[in-house]
Design a protein around this motif. Structure first.
Motif, short mmCIF file in Angstrom:
data_model
loop_
_atom_site.label_atom_id
_atom_site.label_comp_id
_atom_site.label_asym_id
_atom_site.label_seq_id
_atom_site.Cartn_x
_atom_site.Cartn_y
_atom_site.Cartn_z
N VAL A 118 -6.67 5.02 -5.55
CA VAL A 118 -5.77 5.92 -6.26
C VAL A 118 -4.48 6.04 -5.45
CG1 VAL A 118 -7.61 7.25 -7.35
CG2 VAL A 118 -6.75 7.97 -5.14
N ALA A 119 -3.39 6.33 -6.13
CA ALA A 119 -2.11 6.54 -5.45
C ALA A 119 -1.87 8.03 -5.31
CB ALA A 119 -0.98 5.88 -6.23
N VAL A 120 -1.67 8.48 -4.09
CA VAL A 120 -1.33 9.87 -3.85
C VAL A 120 0.18 9.95 -3.66
CG1 VAL A 120 -3.56 10.58 -2.94
CG2 VAL A 120 -1.89 9.63 -1.40
N GLU B 144 4.68 7.47 -2.06
CA GLU B 144 3.43 7.16 -2.74
C GLU B 144 2.64 6.27 -1.80
OE1 GLU B 144 3.46 5.99 -6.86
OE2 GLU B 144 5.41 6.93 -7.14
N ARG B 145 1.36 6.55 -1.69
CA ARG B 145 0.50 5.78 -0.80
C ARG B 145 -0.86 5.58 -1.45
NH1 ARG B 145 -1.50 7.26 5.29
NH2 ARG B 145 -2.47 5.25 5.63
N SER B 146 -1.41 4.39 -1.33
CA SER B 146 -2.73 4.15 -1.91
C SER B 146 -3.80 4.77 -1.01
CB SER B 146 -2.98 2.66 -2.09
OG SER B 146 -2.99 2.02 -0.83
N SER B 147 -4.85 5.22 -1.65
CA SER B 147 -5.96 5.83 -0.94
C SER B 147 -7.25 5.36 -1.58
CB SER B 147 -5.85 7.35 -1.01
OG SER B 147 -6.93 7.96 -0.34
N ALA B 148 -8.16 4.89 -0.78
CA ALA B 148 -9.46 4.43 -1.30
C ALA B 148 -10.31 5.64 -1.67
CB ALA B 148 -10.18 3.59 -0.26
N PHE B 149 -10.90 5.56 -2.84
CA PHE B 149 -11.82 6.60 -3.30
C PHE B 149 -13.15 5.90 -3.52
CE2 PHE B 149 -13.72 9.58 -6.31
CZ PHE B 149 -13.42 10.79 -5.71
N ASP B 150 -14.05 5.99 -2.54
CA ASP B 150 -15.28 5.21 -2.54
C ASP B 150 -16.50 6.04 -2.95
OD1 ASP B 150 -13.99 2.93 -1.57
OD2 ASP B 150 -14.13 3.67 0.48
N THR C 190 0.81 -1.22 0.00
CA THR C 190 0.00 0.00 0.00
C THR C 190 0.84 1.27 0.00
OG1 THR C 190 -0.14 0.06 2.41
CG2 THR C 190 -1.88 -1.16 1.22
N TYR C 191 2.18 1.15 -0.02
CA TYR C 191 3.02 2.35 -0.01
C TYR C 191 4.34 2.10 -0.72
CZ TYR C 191 5.80 0.26 3.75
OH TYR C 191 6.61 -0.57 4.48
N PHE C 192 5.00 3.19 -1.05
CA PHE C 192 6.34 3.16 -1.64
C PHE C 192 7.06 4.41 -1.15
CE2 PHE C 192 9.31 4.44 -5.02
CZ PHE C 192 10.07 3.30 -5.11
N ILE C 193 8.22 4.22 -0.54
CA ILE C 193 9.04 5.34 -0.08
C ILE C 193 10.42 5.19 -0.71
CG2 ILE C 193 10.11 6.48 1.90
CD1 ILE C 193 7.79 5.41 3.59
N CYS C 194 10.89 6.26 -1.31
CA CYS C 194 12.21 6.27 -1.92
C CYS C 194 13.01 7.41 -1.31
CB CYS C 194 12.07 6.46 -3.43
SG CYS C 194 13.65 6.53 -4.29
N VAL C 195 14.20 7.09 -0.83
CA VAL C 195 15.11 8.10 -0.29
C VAL C 195 16.40 8.00 -1.09
CG1 VAL C 195 16.39 8.88 1.74
CG2 VAL C 195 14.12 7.85 2.01
N SER C 196 16.88 9.13 -1.55
CA SER C 196 18.05 9.14 -2.41
C SER C 196 19.02 10.22 -1.97
CB SER C 196 17.57 9.36 -3.85
OG SER C 196 18.51 9.97 -4.63
N PHE C 197 20.31 9.90 -2.05
CA PHE C 197 21.36 10.90 -1.83
C PHE C 197 22.10 11.04 -3.15
CE2 PHE C 197 25.62 12.35 -0.91
CZ PHE C 197 25.39 13.39 -0.05
N ARG C 198 22.18 12.25 -3.66
CA ARG C 198 22.88 12.51 -4.92
C ARG C 198 24.05 13.45 -4.66
NH1 ARG C 198 21.48 8.33 -6.68
NH2 ARG C 198 19.40 8.02 -7.47
#
Length: 176
Positions: free
Chosen positions: A161-163, A147-153, A97-105
């Motif tokens: 939907v993914a917010v 990114e996190r999923s959110s129910a749209f009922d 239900t989620y995706f987190i990305c952390v990046s160091f450039r």
């Protein structure tokens, strides 16, 4: 003798049944609109939370000391800070239900002993982009994407939907 016709002076129009039928026909439409507005508002609120969380996590990471020896701990600390603000608990919330990305450039002109470029991801949301924000600015920077999923009922159905919230901050560390 006056006729007692509907609509005539002194006459009575009997249409109470028609109003009840109209109400019965329009009530489901109004209920769907109300629930749609409430669901849309809740999704919007979740999007604001995810966006604010990404912003705060990148600001936190921009001053959090890091070096090559503690990169994995640094990624976890930043991702945990991002997750908390978005209402996610890494490891206990359903990873789909989620995706987190952390990046160091690292800047291409970096002369100091800055940590190497790196990326860490948490969660497996199916609609996730699979990478962080992808900024092309040539400076030491931190990127955070949530990114996190959110129910749209709706009353008669719904969808998910993914917010998404993302932010890039210039890395300005304190000395460790």
């Amino acid at each position: 003798m006056s006729a007692n016709l509907p609509g005539a002076a002194g006459g009575r129009l009997h249409d109470g049944g028609a109003a009840a039928v109209e109400f019965a026909l329009l009530l489901p439409v109004f209920v769907m609109l109300v629930f749609g507005i409430i669901s849309g508002g809740l999704t919007f609120e979740r999007w604001i939370g995810v966006t604010q969380s990404a912003r705060e996590a990148s600001r936190f990471a921009a001053t959090y000391p890091v070096d090559a020896s503690n990169m994995s701990q640094w990624y976890l600390e930043v991702a945990t800070a991002a997750a908390e603000g978005a209402g996610i608990t890494i490891g206990t919330t359903d990873a789909a239900t989620y995706f987190i990305c952390v990046s160091f450039r690292r800047s291409s002109t970096e002369t100091a002993a800055a940590p190497p470029d790196g990326l860490a991801t948490y969660g497996t949301l199916a609609t996730a982009s699979g990478s962080c924000t992808g900024s092309t600015v040539d400076e030491n920077r931190v990127e955070v994407l949530i990114e996190r999923s959110s129910a749209f009922d709706w009353v008669l159905g719904g969808s998910t939907v993914a917010v998404t919230g993302a932010n890039t901050s210039r890395y300005e560390p304190r000395l460790a």
